[in-house]
Motif scaffolding. Structure first.
Motif, short mmCIF file in Angstrom:
data_model
loop_
_atom_site.label_atom_id
_atom_site.label_comp_id
_atom_site.label_asym_id
_atom_site.label_seq_id
_atom_site.Cartn_x
_atom_site.Cartn_y
_atom_site.Cartn_z
N GLY A 88 8.93 -3.37 25.85
CA GLY A 88 8.95 -3.68 24.42
C GLY A 88 8.16 -2.69 23.60
N ALA A 89 7.04 -2.22 24.13
CA ALA A 89 6.24 -1.23 23.42
C ALA A 89 6.97 0.10 23.31
N VAL A 90 7.74 0.45 24.33
CA VAL A 90 8.54 1.68 24.28
C VAL A 90 9.63 1.55 23.23
N LEU B 207 -0.62 3.25 22.06
CA LEU B 207 -0.03 4.46 22.65
C LEU B 207 1.26 4.85 21.95
N ALA B 208 2.08 3.85 21.58
CA ALA B 208 3.35 4.14 20.92
C ALA B 208 3.14 4.81 19.56
N GLY B 209 2.05 4.46 18.89
CA GLY B 209 1.80 5.04 17.57
C GLY B 209 0.89 6.24 17.59
N TYR B 210 0.48 6.64 18.78
CA TYR B 210 -0.44 7.79 18.87
C TYR B 210 0.23 9.05 18.34
N GLY B 211 -0.43 9.71 17.39
CA GLY B 211 0.12 10.93 16.81
C GLY B 211 1.14 10.69 15.71
N GLN B 212 1.43 9.42 15.41
CA GLN B 212 2.39 9.09 14.35
C GLN B 212 1.83 9.53 12.99
N LEU C 248 0.81 -1.22 0.00
CA LEU C 248 0.00 0.00 0.00
C LEU C 248 0.85 1.27 0.00
N GLY C 249 2.17 1.11 0.00
CA GLY C 249 3.04 2.26 -0.14
C GLY C 249 3.59 2.83 1.14
N TYR C 250 3.41 2.16 2.27
CA TYR C 250 3.91 2.68 3.52
C TYR C 250 5.36 2.25 3.74
N PRO C 251 6.22 3.14 4.21
CA PRO C 251 7.63 2.79 4.41
C PRO C 251 7.79 1.77 5.54
N ALA C 252 8.92 1.07 5.55
CA ALA C 252 9.16 0.03 6.56
C ALA C 252 9.10 0.58 7.97
N GLU C 253 9.51 1.86 8.15
CA GLU C 253 9.50 2.47 9.47
C GLU C 253 8.09 2.55 10.05
N VAL C 254 7.09 2.58 9.18
CA VAL C 254 5.69 2.58 9.61
C VAL C 254 5.10 1.18 9.50
N ALA C 255 5.40 0.49 8.40
CA ALA C 255 4.79 -0.81 8.13
C ALA C 255 5.16 -1.85 9.19
N MET C 256 6.41 -1.84 9.67
CA MET C 256 6.83 -2.89 10.61
C MET C 256 6.16 -2.76 11.96
N PRO C 257 6.24 -1.61 12.65
CA PRO C 257 5.53 -1.52 13.94
C PRO C 257 4.02 -1.65 13.79
N LEU C 258 3.48 -1.21 12.64
CA LEU C 258 2.05 -1.35 12.40
C LEU C 258 1.68 -2.83 12.25
N ALA C 259 2.53 -3.59 11.58
CA ALA C 259 2.30 -5.03 11.44
C ALA C 259 2.35 -5.72 12.80
N VAL C 260 3.32 -5.32 13.61
CA VAL C 260 3.48 -5.93 14.93
C VAL C 260 2.31 -5.59 15.84
N GLY C 261 1.91 -4.31 15.88
CA GLY C 261 0.81 -3.90 16.74
C GLY C 261 -0.51 -4.53 16.33
#
Length: 276
Positions: free
Chosen positions: A105-107, A208-213, A50-63
């Motif tokens: 781990g979330a931090v 919480l970690a992705g809030y405001g990302q 969908l075009g999201y960079p790894a810096e966003v895609a990886m934590p988003l996949a994990v969460g």
């Protein structure tokens, strides 16, 4: 995100998530894992498409994976509890240490680069795979579970690594328990309960970690995609009970070989992602 304007691509993504959900359910019941080893790479690939960079895609996949693990782990734990293979004393001893590890781990997830997530995934999967496929000969830390300090340390490490990997902790807790002499079927059943302990606080932590990302997909709550969650859950809930039933029909050695082979494939997948 322009891909979503193509009906064929959209249908492919929906079908992929539904199939992933079915696989997650079977794995949750069969191995006592939350299915994160399937859902994390699937979600990662889809968010990348969908075009999201790894810096966003990886934590988003994990969460998102951790969110999916909540209902599947609960269903799996209930199934194994009915079979009498869930050790509640172990879960009580691990409740607080696992929570502490998940919070840390979330931090870490907020600031770590994608390769950290992938490297932890590879190390844990390879270690457990080798132990299971070789039959565990010589792999022992004792004939019984350690005392309070040892259990606390083990629980904290399981929570930390699981939160970084986006898994329910089944592979890690299974390794810990079998290294201390617990039979594989009881380790699998107890690991299903560990998934519940990890997934709930882990999901909250990633929200919480992705809030405001910036640059998160529409319909995301922090690092949790509610869209992917909604498309994955129905099939995973349908198939969990089949995994539980299959686990209790298999011999100890068959279960070890199946679980070890599965983890080896996961490790190879992420090695390819790191160096490919």
């Amino acid at each position: 995100m322009e891909l979503l304007s193509d009906p064929l691509t959209l249908l492919t993504l929906i079908a992929g998530l539904a199939l992933a959900g079915a696989s997650i359910g079977v794995l949750a019941g069969l191995f006592g894992v939350g299915g994160g080893a399937i859902s994390v790479p699937v979600f990662f690939e889809i968010f990348g498409m969908l075009g999201y960079p790894a810096e966003v895609a990886m934590p988003l996949a994990v969460g998102t994976s951790l969110a999916v693990i909540i209902p599947t782990s609960i269903s799996s734990a209930r199934g194994h509890h009915r079979k009498g293979t869930l050790e509640k004393d172990v879960l009580r001893a691990w409740a607080v240490p696992i929570l502490a590890g998940v919070i840390v781990g979330a931090v870490v997830a907020r600031y770590a680069p994608p390769v950290v997530f992938q490297a932890v995934f590879v190390a844990v999967a390879l270690l457990n795979s080798v132990k299971l496929l070789t039959g565990g000969k010589g792999w022992s830390l004792g004939d019984s579970l350690p005392g309070r300090a040892g259990m606390s340390a083990g629980g904290a490490l399981i929570g930390l690594a699981s939160a970084i990997m986006g898994i329910g902790g089944g592979a890690l807790s299974n390794l810990f328990l079998t290294l201390h002499g617990m039979p594989i079927h009881r380790a699998v059943g107890t690991s299903a309960g560990v998934g519940v302990l990890i997934a709930i606080p882990g999901t909250i932590g990633y929200i919480l970690a992705g809030y405001g990302q910036a640059d998160l997909p529409p319909g995301s709550l922090g690092f949790v995609s509610l869209v992917a969650f909604a498309l994955t859950i129905p099939t995973s809930m349908l198939t969990t009970r089949f995994g539980v039933a299959l686990a209790h029909r298999m011999t100890r050695r068959s279960l070890e070989i199946a679980f070890g082979s599965f983890l080896l494939l996961v490790a190879i997948r992420f090695i390819w992602a790191i160096f490919g």
